[in-house]
Design an enzyme around this catalytic site. Structure first.
Site: not given
Length: 355
Positions: A60, A191
């Site tokens: 992440c 994103y």
């Protein structure tokens, strides 16, 4: 996996927060547990070496920041590190890399357990990074932006000798401004492209992302670091997106106007950081690819993880020294990676063997 319910939410998406595709445009839920661990203990959690565990998956980018800052500042003795595996289901990150799938300090199989110990009715994303209070087993905070700033400020007494000042007072206003734009347009921008729910939303996100990357390309053509002459929090925050760009975002998130390796200043800058102790030695490319390509079944339903790209370019000369600057200012580089916290050999061109 990151399935979508009737409201359009992916309720347990675990990278920096739950999000929606409201109006077919990606919207990140930035409501975090904002309790802070401070030197004065104002929120009930005082700085105390050995008391807290940083749970941060290497896969992440938001968690990767905390791993880097902890290492740069030499907080390994003060704050232990728990490493979930690269994939998770709809409920939680899991500790499947540890024996019996259980974190050896917290004694839990799922990070979700630590969130529920803080709030049995907790209903938002089970995210990393998370700072967990070891005595109670409860999450203190998952506010990823504040966590690293507090590592720099509130934990200063426990920094290693020679630790850099990643958030210098004289540059804070500029660092904050750069961080704000980088977060909105780059960190979150990839994103916004990848999870766009319509062509219109994607086209808009794509334009914003590459406008910001062009701005960064120009900015970094004449200076070695984002702000000032030394490494700062701003460099950490940009690096974790750049290092994932060609491996994941270019293809998986359709951020494909060009590769990072085709932008000379940004590619040189990223290689400079990668080759700096504390940055590249935290990166596990195999876990990064496994996470995105396996977890995001709405984007990649086959869960096939690509073999490429070739990673050898990360070790080529970058020539950024010619721009001046001193990475650690008056301080020094961190020493070798702590035993037990090394990246798996073969998952990173810096780590070819177990030696």
């Amino acid at each position: 996996m990151t399935t979508t319910n009737d409201s359009g939410e992916r309720p347990e998406h675990a990278e920096g927060g739950r999000y929606t595709t409201k109006g077919k445009e990606f919207v990140r839920d930035t409501r975090y547990i904002t309790t802070r661990i401070t030197a004065d203990g104002a929120d009930g959690y005082p700085v105390e070496p050995g008391r807290y565990r940083l749970v941060a998956a290497r896969a992440c980018p938001w968690a990767n920041r905390a791993i880097i800052v902890r290492r740069l500042l030499g907080l390994e003795d003060a704050i232990s590190l728990g490493l979930p595996g690269p994939t998770h289901d709809a409920r939680s990150w899991t500790f499947d890399l540890d024996p019996d799938g259980k974190d050896p300090v917290l004694g839990i199989h799922r990070l979700q357990e630590a969130y529920f110990r803080r709030d049995p009715d907790y209903s938002r994303g089970i995210t990393v990074p998370a700072m967990v209070d070891v005595p109670t087993g409860a999450v203190v905070t998952n506010d990823f932006a504040q966590i690293t700033l507090d590592f720099s400020g509130q934990w200063r007494e426990h920094h290693r000798p020679g630790a850099p000042d990643l958030y210098p007072q004289r540059h804070r206003e500029e660092i904050d401004a750069v961080n704000d734009r980088v977060f909105r347009e780059v960190n979150n921008g990839v994103y916004r492209c990848g999870f766009a729910g319509s062509q219109e939303a994607y086209d808009k996100a794509y334009g914003r992302l590459f406008a910001a990357l062009d701005w960064l390309e120009e900015r970094l053509s004449g200076q070695r670091y984002l702000v000032g002459e030394t490494l700062t929090e701003a460099d950490v925050r940009l690096f974790t997106t750049l290092v994932r760009f060609d491996a994941v975002y270019h293809g998986h998130f359709k951020c494909n106007r060009n590769k990072l390796s085709e932008m000379p200043a940004l590619w040189g800058y990223a290689r400079d950081l990668f080759q700096t102790p504390g940055f590249g030695d935290t990166i596990d490319f195999a876990q990064i690819k496994q996470h995105y390509y396996i977890v995001h079944t709405d984007i990649n339903p086959t869960q096939i993880v690509p073999q490429g790209p070739d990673l050898s370019g990360w070790l080529t000369p970058h020539g950024r020294e010619s721009l001046g600057g001193r990475p650690f200012g008056d301080g020094t580089a961190p020493g070798p990676v702590r035993p037990g916290e090394e990246v798996t050999p073969g998952h990173n061109p810096l780590v070819v063997t177990g030696n």
